[in-house]
Design a protein around this motif. Structure first.
Motif, short mmCIF file in Angstrom:
data_model
loop_
_atom_site.label_atom_id
_atom_site.label_comp_id
_atom_site.label_asym_id
_atom_site.label_seq_id
_atom_site.Cartn_x
_atom_site.Cartn_y
_atom_site.Cartn_z
N GLU A 208 0.80 -1.23 0.00
CA GLU A 208 0.00 0.00 0.00
C GLU A 208 0.84 1.28 0.00
N GLN A 209 2.10 1.21 0.43
CA GLN A 209 2.93 2.42 0.46
C GLN A 209 3.19 2.98 -0.94
N TYR A 210 3.05 2.15 -1.96
CA TYR A 210 3.29 2.61 -3.34
C TYR A 210 2.16 3.47 -3.87
N GLU A 211 1.10 3.66 -3.09
CA GLU A 211 -0.04 4.44 -3.55
C GLU A 211 0.33 5.91 -3.79
N LYS A 212 1.29 6.44 -3.05
CA LYS A 212 1.66 7.84 -3.17
C LYS A 212 2.78 8.09 -4.18
N VAL A 213 3.33 7.04 -4.76
CA VAL A 213 4.43 7.18 -5.73
C VAL A 213 3.87 7.66 -7.06
N ASN A 214 4.56 8.65 -7.64
CA ASN A 214 4.17 9.15 -8.96
C ASN A 214 4.83 8.27 -10.02
N PHE A 215 4.13 7.23 -10.42
CA PHE A 215 4.68 6.27 -11.37
C PHE A 215 4.89 6.88 -12.75
N GLU A 216 4.04 7.81 -13.13
CA GLU A 216 4.20 8.43 -14.45
C GLU A 216 5.53 9.17 -14.54
N LEU A 217 5.85 9.95 -13.52
CA LEU A 217 7.13 10.66 -13.50
C LEU A 217 8.29 9.67 -13.44
N LEU A 218 8.12 8.60 -12.68
CA LEU A 218 9.16 7.59 -12.58
C LEU A 218 9.45 6.96 -13.95
N TYR A 219 8.41 6.62 -14.69
CA TYR A 219 8.62 6.02 -16.00
C TYR A 219 9.13 7.03 -17.02
N GLN A 220 8.74 8.29 -16.89
CA GLN A 220 9.30 9.31 -17.78
C GLN A 220 10.79 9.49 -17.53
N MET A 221 11.20 9.49 -16.27
CA MET A 221 12.63 9.61 -15.95
C MET A 221 13.39 8.38 -16.45
N LEU A 222 12.81 7.21 -16.29
CA LEU A 222 13.43 5.99 -16.81
C LEU A 222 13.58 6.07 -18.32
N ALA A 223 12.57 6.57 -19.01
CA ALA A 223 12.62 6.70 -20.46
C ALA A 223 13.69 7.68 -20.90
N VAL A 224 13.81 8.80 -20.22
CA VAL A 224 14.86 9.78 -20.55
C VAL A 224 16.24 9.16 -20.31
N GLY A 225 16.40 8.43 -19.23
CA GLY A 225 17.66 7.76 -18.96
C GLY A 225 18.00 6.73 -20.03
N MET A 226 17.01 6.00 -20.51
CA MET A 226 17.24 5.03 -21.57
C MET A 226 17.68 5.70 -22.86
N VAL A 227 17.04 6.80 -23.20
CA VAL A 227 17.40 7.53 -24.42
C VAL A 227 18.82 8.09 -24.30
N ILE A 228 19.14 8.66 -23.15
CA ILE A 228 20.49 9.22 -22.95
C ILE A 228 21.54 8.11 -23.03
N PHE A 229 21.29 6.97 -22.39
CA PHE A 229 22.25 5.88 -22.45
C PHE A 229 22.39 5.34 -23.87
N GLY A 230 21.27 5.20 -24.57
CA GLY A 230 21.32 4.73 -25.96
C GLY A 230 22.10 5.69 -26.85
N LEU A 231 21.90 6.98 -26.65
CA LEU A 231 22.66 7.97 -27.43
C LEU A 231 24.14 7.96 -27.07
N ALA A 232 24.45 7.76 -25.79
CA ALA A 232 25.86 7.69 -25.37
C ALA A 232 26.55 6.50 -26.02
N VAL A 233 25.87 5.38 -26.08
CA VAL A 233 26.44 4.19 -26.72
C VAL A 233 26.63 4.44 -28.21
N LEU A 234 25.61 5.00 -28.85
CA LEU A 234 25.68 5.27 -30.29
C LEU A 234 26.81 6.23 -30.64
N VAL A 235 26.92 7.33 -29.90
CA VAL A 235 27.97 8.31 -30.16
C VAL A 235 29.35 7.69 -29.93
N ASN A 236 29.48 6.92 -28.87
CA ASN A 236 30.77 6.27 -28.59
C ASN A 236 31.16 5.32 -29.71
N VAL A 237 30.23 4.55 -30.22
CA VAL A 237 30.53 3.61 -31.30
C VAL A 237 30.94 4.38 -32.56
#
Length: 166
Positions: free
Chosen positions: A117-146
């Motif tokens: 029940e403690q997860y009721e107050k977590v903003n999951f939408e913001l959490l997934y948006q931050m995860l998505a931004v992190g994925m894009v940044i990591f993917g771009l870092a890998v691509l640029v490095n290659v």
């Protein structure tokens, strides 16, 4: 040239650390869930780690004007193509997750709140948006490095051919 070398070193170290951490998580995941899911994570993140390691070796060959091992160019190219594939997939998933964060958050919140029940107050939408931004940044870092590593490898080969014409 100095900027490309510096960028390559920074991105290689970041990618190496992140990918090694993900390989470790993949090994733990394969022990918990099963070998199929963990194996894919280990192979993909392992390719990024190996590419980053080979990229650092290439940088040392350029900076110190040292001879390159015969396996390094092939290893750099093969692992680079796997890393490019991984980066495109990661960027695409990141954009899709960012676009659909509200729906994904809604579904996952139901699942989490049922159990804890403690997860009721977590903003999951913001959490997934931050995860998505992190994925894009990591993917771009890998691509640029290659891309930088491939261009440095091409430059190194051309310099080596000019110095040692056969």
């Amino acid at each position: 040239m100095k900027a490309a070398l510096k960028t390559s070193v920074i991105l290689s170290w970041i990618n190496l650390v992140v990918s090694c951490g993900c390989v470790l998580l993949g090994l733990i995941l394969s022990g918990i869930v099963g070998p199929k899911i963990g194996f894919v994570a280990v192979v993909l993140f392992g390719a990024i780690g190996l590419h980053s390691y080979e990229s650092l070796r290439l940088r040392n060959c350029i900076v110190y004007n040292a001879p390159m091992d015969k396996k390094t160019p092939l290893s750099l190219q093969v692992m680079g193509f796997i890393a490019i594939f991984f980066s495109f997939v990661t960027i695409r998933i990141g954009f899709d997750l960012f676009r659909n964060a509200k729906e994904v958050a809604k579904e996952n919140k139901k699942m989490f709140v049922e159990h804890i029940e403690q997860y009721e107050k977590v903003n999951f939408e913001l959490l997934y948006q931050m995860l998505a931004v992190g994925m894009v940044i990591f993917g771009l870092a890998v691509l640029v490095n290659v891309l930088i590593s491939m261009s440095l490898l091409r430059w190194y080969k051309s310099q080596d051919e000019n110095q040692n014409p056969e």
